[in-house]
Enzyme design. Structure first.
Site, PDB file in Angstrom:
ATOM      1  N   LYS A 437       0.719  -1.254   0.129  1.00 13.69           N
ATOM      2  CA  LYS A 437      -0.360  -0.070   0.356  1.00 13.69           C
ATOM      3  C   LYS A 437       1.404   1.424  -0.072  1.00 13.69           C
ATOM      4  O   LYS A 437       0.476   2.323   0.752  1.00 13.69           O
ATOM      5  CB  LYS A 437      -1.541  -0.222   0.951  1.00 13.69           C
ATOM      6  CG  LYS A 437      -1.913  -1.355   1.426  1.00 13.69           C
ATOM      7  CD  LYS A 437      -3.014  -1.566  -0.065  1.00 13.69           C
ATOM      8  CE  LYS A 437      -3.659  -0.863  -0.470  1.00 13.69           C
ATOM      9  NZ  LYS A 437      -4.438  -0.716  -1.732  1.00 13.69           N
ATOM     10  N   ALA A 438       2.044   1.399  -0.567  1.00 12.34           N
ATOM     11  CA  ALA A 438       2.777   2.416  -0.847  1.00 12.34           C
ATOM     12  C   ALA A 438       2.926   3.175  -2.156  1.00 12.34           C
ATOM     13  O   ALA A 438       3.673   4.311  -2.878  1.00 12.34           O
ATOM     14  CB  ALA A 438       4.078   2.043  -0.746  1.00 12.34           C
ATOM     15  N   THR A 440       1.977   0.908  -5.111  1.00 12.52           N
ATOM     16  CA  THR A 440       2.475  -0.126  -6.013  1.00 12.52           C
ATOM     17  C   THR A 440       1.807  -0.059  -7.210  1.00 12.52           C
ATOM     18  O   THR A 440       2.042  -0.116  -8.308  1.00 12.52           O
ATOM     19  CB  THR A 440       2.381  -1.319  -5.141  1.00 12.52           C
ATOM     20  OG1 THR A 440       2.848  -2.021  -3.933  1.00 12.52           O
ATOM     21  CG2 THR A 440       2.873  -2.436  -6.025  1.00 12.52           C
ATOM     22  N   HIS A 499       6.450  -7.309  -3.088  1.00 10.62           N
ATOM     23  CA  HIS A 499       6.153  -6.312  -1.321  1.00 10.62           C
ATOM     24  C   HIS A 499       7.640  -7.543  -0.872  1.00 10.62           C
ATOM     25  O   HIS A 499       7.688  -7.092   0.916  1.00 10.62           O
ATOM     26  CB  HIS A 499       4.919  -6.573  -0.697  1.00 10.62           C
ATOM     27  CG  HIS A 499       4.411  -6.120  -1.323  1.00 10.62           C
ATOM     28  ND1 HIS A 499       4.449  -4.989  -1.735  1.00 10.62           N
ATOM     29  CD2 HIS A 499       3.435  -6.625  -1.739  1.00 10.62           C
ATOM     30  CE1 HIS A 499       2.760  -4.235  -2.207  1.00 10.62           C
ATOM     31  NE2 HIS A 499       1.672  -5.551  -2.173  1.00 10.62           N
ATOM     32  N   SER A 529      -3.844   2.987   4.830  1.00 10.17           N
ATOM     33  CA  SER A 529      -4.288   2.600   3.636  1.00 10.17           C
ATOM     34  C   SER A 529      -3.865   1.025   4.208  1.00 10.17           C
ATOM     35  O   SER A 529      -4.962   0.267   3.567  1.00 10.17           O
ATOM     36  CB  SER A 529      -3.403   3.080   2.735  1.00 10.17           C
ATOM     37  OG  SER A 529      -3.914   2.440   1.595  1.00 10.17           O
ATOM     38  N   TYR A 585       6.542   7.977  -2.197  1.00  7.23           N
ATOM     39  CA  TYR A 585       4.845   7.818  -2.613  1.00  7.23           C
ATOM     40  C   TYR A 585       4.420   9.853  -3.012  1.00  7.23           C
ATOM     41  O   TYR A 585       4.145  10.575  -3.322  1.00  7.23           O
ATOM     42  CB  TYR A 585       4.050   7.338  -1.551  1.00  7.23           C
ATOM     43  CG  TYR A 585       2.332   7.321  -2.074  1.00  7.23           C
ATOM     44  CD1 TYR A 585       1.755   6.804  -2.852  1.00  7.23           C
ATOM     45  CD2 TYR A 585       1.538   8.415  -1.287  1.00  7.23           C
ATOM     46  CE1 TYR A 585       0.582   6.562  -3.092  1.00  7.23           C
ATOM     47  CE2 TYR A 585      -0.207   8.674  -1.558  1.00  7.23           C
ATOM     48  CZ  TYR A 585      -0.302   7.663  -2.453  1.00  7.23           C
ATOM     49  OH  TYR A 585      -1.371   8.007  -3.379  1.00  7.23           O
ATOM     50  N   ASP A 622      -8.141   9.110 -10.120  1.00 14.68           N
ATOM     51  CA  ASP A 622      -9.974   9.626 -10.462  1.00 14.68           C
ATOM     52  C   ASP A 622      -9.797   8.961 -11.735  1.00 14.68           C
ATOM     53  O   ASP A 622     -10.951   8.375 -11.731  1.00 14.68           O
ATOM     54  CB  ASP A 622     -10.515  11.059 -10.237  1.00 14.68           C
ATOM     55  CG  ASP A 622     -10.294  11.462  -8.892  1.00 14.68           C
ATOM     56  OD1 ASP A 622     -10.643  10.691  -8.479  1.00 14.68           O
ATOM     57  OD2 ASP A 622     -10.770  13.055  -9.688  1.00 14.68           O
ATOM     58  N   MET A 624      -7.404   6.201 -11.835  1.00 17.73           N
ATOM     59  CA  MET A 624      -7.202   4.486 -12.170  1.00 17.73           C
ATOM     60  C   MET A 624      -8.763   4.409 -11.490  1.00 17.73           C
ATOM     61  O   MET A 624      -9.044   3.035 -11.860  1.00 17.73           O
ATOM     62  CB  MET A 624      -5.743   5.241 -11.504  1.00 17.73           C
ATOM     63  CG  MET A 624      -5.423   5.616 -11.949  1.00 17.73           C
ATOM     64  SD  MET A 624      -3.820   5.099 -11.059  1.00 17.73           S
ATOM     65  CE  MET A 624      -3.225   4.022 -10.451  1.00 17.73           C
ATOM     66  N   GLY A 649      -5.435   7.934  -1.867  1.00 20.57           N
ATOM     67  CA  GLY A 649      -4.734   8.417  -2.437  1.00 20.57           C
ATOM     68  C   GLY A 649      -4.641   9.729  -1.924  1.00 20.57           C
ATOM     69  O   GLY A 649      -3.898  10.428  -3.227  1.00 20.57           O
TER      70      GLY A 649
END
Length: 685
Positions: A437-438, A440, A499, A529, A585, A622, A624, A649
Site C-alpha cells: 500500500k505504498a 505499487t 512486496h 491504507s 509516494y 480518479d 485509475m 490516494g
C-alpha cells in the site's frame, strides 16, 4: 426520585433555539418559576458548563458545610437532592412522578442552600445578584469538556442523541445556530430544530460570559477543573478562603480523600447510579475517567488542528487561560528534504533482522512456525484479480499469520517459496518493489504505460494490471502463481512486482543486474491504507479495530513485517546496488510529471512531452479508480463496499485516523526505530 426507573422509555428530547442558546424543553418549561426564583443571601450557587466538574465541587461543598454535622447525608441522600439542579423540570402526570429543581430547592432545610446550574450567566435568576449570593463557577478545558459531554449524552436518555463522535465534535464547535426567531407565549424563542449545537449552547460563550461577570461581581469564585485534578487540597483551601470557612486541616485532608475520583465513583449517592431508568451505565458510567488529557484518545490529529484554529478565533481574551496543550507534539523528523535522495545511508548496525547472502534463502533455511503470540495482522494485495475471484468460497477463512525467518507472512507468500527464490530473472526485467500500500499499483501502471501504451494501447482497457505486472510472491491454490504468470509474460521488458523485504528478493535479479524501482510511503499513511485494505480483502487476516491494528503495525506484526526494516534495508541496498531507483509516494503526489521524468531518466526512456502528458492524465487517481482493469472491481474476495481498493490516494489522511495520543506514541516509537537513518519522509504535502 424513587420512580426514576420508570423513565427508561423516555424519548430523547429535541434541541431548539431559546434566546440564542440551544436548549431542550426540560430546561425551559419551568422558565418563569426559575426566573422568579427567590434566592436567599446565604445561598451558594454552583455554576458550570455541563461535565466540567459540577458533581465534584458540589460534593466538596456539601462535605465542607455538612460533613461533620450530618455525616449520614453522604451515604443516604443522592447528591442531586442535596444540591438540586435549579433549571430542570421533568414530570410524568400518569404516575405522578415529578422532578422539578425549583421545588427541590424550596424543600431544602439546610443553611446555606447549595444549588447547581448550567445556565449561561445571562440566564441566572436576578435574585442571586440582588441578594449578593456567593457563586462558585467551575470551568474545564474545552477538549476534555467536549469528550466528557459526548459520553454523557450517549448514556443519558434525557439528553439529545449524541450521534457519532465526529457529529458531536462539530456540534460542540458550533455551539449554537443562528436562526430567525418567532414570538412564542412568555418568551421569544425558535422551534426550528438545531442540527449543530449542544444543550446550554456554546462552551466559548459560557466560560467567557462567566469570566467577564467575575470582573464586576466580587462574590464569584472562578475555579478550574485542571487545578482541582492537579492539587485538590490546595483548591479546597482556596474555596474555604472564598467562603469564609475555617475548617480543621485534618478535616480538609479527610475531605480531599473522600472526593478522590475512585472514591466518588464507588459512592452510589454521588455517581448517579440511582438514575438507571434515565442513564444507561453500560453505555458509559456517569463518572467515567475524571482525567485531564483524555481528549487525546478521541481527537484525531485533523480534528485537533481544526479545533485549535477554531479556538484561536473564539478565545480572544488573553486573561482566560486553560491548562490544555493546544497543539499536538510534532515529530521534526517528518519534514521535507529536497536533497534526501543524495544522502548517505545511516552509519551503525543494520536494522535488518534476518540477512542472507544476496537475499537468497534456500529451502533448507526455512523456519516456519505459527506465531506464538496472538497477532492482529494484515497482508498486502494478492495482486492477481483472477486469484482473488474465488466464487466457490462463499465465506473463505482468512489465513493465519506465521513467522518466517523473523518476518510475518501468511501461507500465500511462503508455500511457493522455492519457486520464488529460484525464479530466473532476465537482464531486461524491471522489478517494482514496495512495502504494501505504498503506491505499487500507481507506479506499475505508469511504467506499463511508458513501455507499451504506444505499441499496444488496448492493454490498459482490456488486460488487468495484475496480469500485465504479476505479483511474484503470491501463490493461491487452484490459481496461477505469481512465478507462473511472470514466466508467461511475452513482453520485453517484463514488469514484475514484489512486496518482499530486500533480503528475500530472488538472487537472479541481482545476478542479472536488473533494474529495480522501489516506492516508499510515509509510515502513517501506509498504516492507514494497509488497515483499510485488509478490512475489505477477505483473503487477508482480520485487522481488528484501528487501535489494535496500529499496535500491530508499529510492532511489525503484519504481513511482510516491519515497515521500518523494509524501507531502511531497501535504502541501504540502494547504496551498494546502483540500479535501484528509490521513489517517494509523497513526491509523486506533489509533482507527478517531475517524478515520471526522473523515472524515465533511470529507465533510459525518452517519451515526447505529449506522451508524458497523456500518461500523467491516465494515472490520476480518479481516472485509475474508474478503470476496471486497475481498480480490482472484479475481485470477488474484495468487498469494495467496506472500502474501495483505490480509496483516497492522498498524503495526510492519517490525520483523520490517528488520535492525538496515538500520534504522540507513534512519533516516540518512530524516533527510536528511525534513529541513525537518514531517510526522511513527509506526512504532509
Amino acid at each position: 426520585m424513587s420512580k426514576s426507573n420508570d423513565m427508561a422509555s423516555v424519548s430523547r428530547p429535541q434541541l431548539f433555539d431559546f434566546d440564542g442558546v440551544s436548549m431542550i424543553k426540560c430546561f425551559t418549561e419551568n422558565w418563569e418559576n426559575v426566573q422568579n426564583f427567590q434566592a436567599r443571601p446565604d445561598d451558594i450557587l454552583v455554576a458550570t458548563y455541563p461535565k466540567a466538574g459540577t458533581t465534584w465541587v458540589s460534593c466538596i461543598l456539601d462535605l465542607l458545610y455538612f460533613g461533620q454535622t450530618a455525616p449520614d447525608r453522604q451515604t443516604s441522600i443522592p447528591i442531586y437532592e442535596r444540591v438540586p439542579f435549579l433549571e430542570i423540570a421533568i414530570s410524568n402526570p400518569e404516575d405522578g412522578f415529578s422532578f422539578v429543581g425549583t421545588d427541590l430547592v424550596k424543600n431544602l432545610d439546610t443553611s446555606p442552600r447549595l444549588i447547581k446550574t448550567h445556565f449561561p450567566v445571562q440566564f441566572v435568576p436576578k435574585s442571586f445578584w440582588e441578594q449578593n449570593c456567593r457563586i462558585v463557577y467551575v470551568a474545564r478545558n474545552a477538549k476534555d469538556n467536549m469528550v466528557s459531554y459526548y459520553h454523557f449524552n450517549r448514556m443519558n436518555a434525557a439528553q439529545p442523541a449524541a450521534g457519532e463522535w465526529t457529529e458531536f465534535f462539530q456540534a460542540f464547535l458550533d455551539g449554537k445556530s443562528e436562526q430567525s426567531q418567532m414570538i412564542m407565549s412568555f418568551k421569544i424563542y425558535c422551534l426550528i430544530m438545531i442540527l449543530h449545537a449542544v444543550v446550554f449552547g456554546s462552551w466559548y460563550d459560557h466560560v467567557n460570559g462567566w469570566w467577564q461577570k467575575k470582573k464586576t461581581y466580587p462574590n464569584l469564585h472562578y475555579m478550574f477543573f485542571e487545578d482541582l485534578a492537579e492539587d485538590t487540597h490546595v483548591e479546597i483551601n482556596k474555596l474555604c478562603s472564598f467562603l469564609g470557612l475555617s475548617v480543621n486541616p485534618e478535616i480538609k485532608q479527610h475531605i480531599t480523600g473522600q472526593v478522590q475520583f475512585d472514591n466518588m465513583k464507588k459512592n452510589d449517592m454521588a455517581n448517579y447510579s440511582t438514575l438507571k431508568g434515565i442513564m444507561d451505565f453500560k453505555t458509559s458510567p456517569f463518572m467515567r475517567k475524571g482525567k485531564v488529557g483524555d481528549w487525546k484518545n478521541h481527537f484525531t490529529v485533523a480534528q485537533n488542528e481544526k479545533f485549535d484554529e477554531d479556538y484561536k478565533q473564539k478565545m480572544k481574551d488573553p486573561t482566560l487561560q486553560f491548562h490544555c496543550k493546544m497543539e499536538a507534539r510534532v515529530d521534526n523528523r517528518f519534514i521535507n528534504s529536497t536533497s534526501r535522495q543524495n544522502k548517505k545511508p545511516p552509519v551503525g548496525p543494520s536494522l535488518m533482522k534476518t540477512q542472507t547472502q544476496e537475499g537468497h534463502l534456500s529451502s533448507g533455511a526455512k523456519k516456519m512456525s505459527q506465531c506464538d503470540e496472538v497477532l492482529v495482522c494484515v497482508a498486502p494485495s494478492t495482486g492477481q484479480t483472477d486469484m482473488l475471484a474465488m466464487s466457490q468460497l462463499d465465506k473463505p477463512q482468512r489465513p493465519p499469520m506465521i513467522d518466517f525467518n523473523g518476518v510475518c507472512f501468511s501461507k500465500y507468500f511462503t508455500e511457493n517459496w522455492d519457486k520464488v527464490q529460484n525464479f530466473t530473472a532476465r537482464p531486461e526485467d524491471i522489478l517494482i518493489a514496495t512495502y504494501p500500500k505504498a503506491g505499487t499499483t500507481w507506479v506499475s501502471f505508469i511504467i506499463d504505460l511508458l513501455y507499451f501504451d504506444q505499441t499496444c494501447p488496448e492493454r490498459s482497457i482490456s488486460v488487468p494490471l495484475t496480469q500485465r505486472v504479476p505479483f511474484l510472491d503470491i501463490a493461491v491454490p487452484s490459481q496461477p502463481s505469481g512465478t507462473e504468470l511472470a514466466d508467461q509474460l511475452r513482453t520485453s521488458p517484463r514488469l514484475i512486482k514484489s512486496h518482499l523485504p530486500v533480503q528475500f528478493v530472488p538472487k537472479s535479479f541481482w545476478e542479472n543486474n536488473c533494474r529495480i524501482v522501489y516506492v516508499a510511503r510515509n509510515a502513517k499513511d501506509s498504516a492507514v491504507s494497509y488497515f483499510h485494505f485488509t478490512r475489505m480483502n477477505f483473503a487477508q487476516p482480520d485487522p481488528g479495530d484501528w487501535s489494535t491494528y496500529l499496535k500491530s503495525f508499529m510492532n511489525g506484526k503484519v504481513v511482510f513485517g516491519s515497515w521500518y526494516d523494509h524501507v531502511n534495508n531497501w535504502w541501504k541496498r540502494k547504496e551498494i546496488y546502483e540500479r535501484i531507483h528509490f521513489m517517494f509516494y509523497e513526491d509523486l503526489i506533489e509533482d507527478t510529471s517531475r517524478e515520471i521524468r526522473k523515472l524515465c531518466d533511470f529507465l533510459g526512456l525518452s517519451p515526447s512531452p505529449e506522451e508524458l502528458e497523456k500518461i500523467k492524465a491516465a494515472a490520476t487517481f480518479d481516472n485509475m479508480r474508474q478503470n476496471k482493469m486497475i481498480s480490482y472491481s472484479t475481485a470477488k474476495m474484495m468487498d469494495q463496499k467496506v472500502s474501495p481498493f483505490l480509496r483516497k490516494g492522498k498524503v495526510g489522511d492519517w490525520k483523520n485516523h490517528f488520535t492525538v495520543s496515538q500520534n504522540e506514541e507513534f512519533d516516540q516509537d518512530y524516533q527510536q526505530k528511525m534513529k541513525g537513518s537518514e531517510l526522511v519522509f513527509r506526512t504532509e504535502v
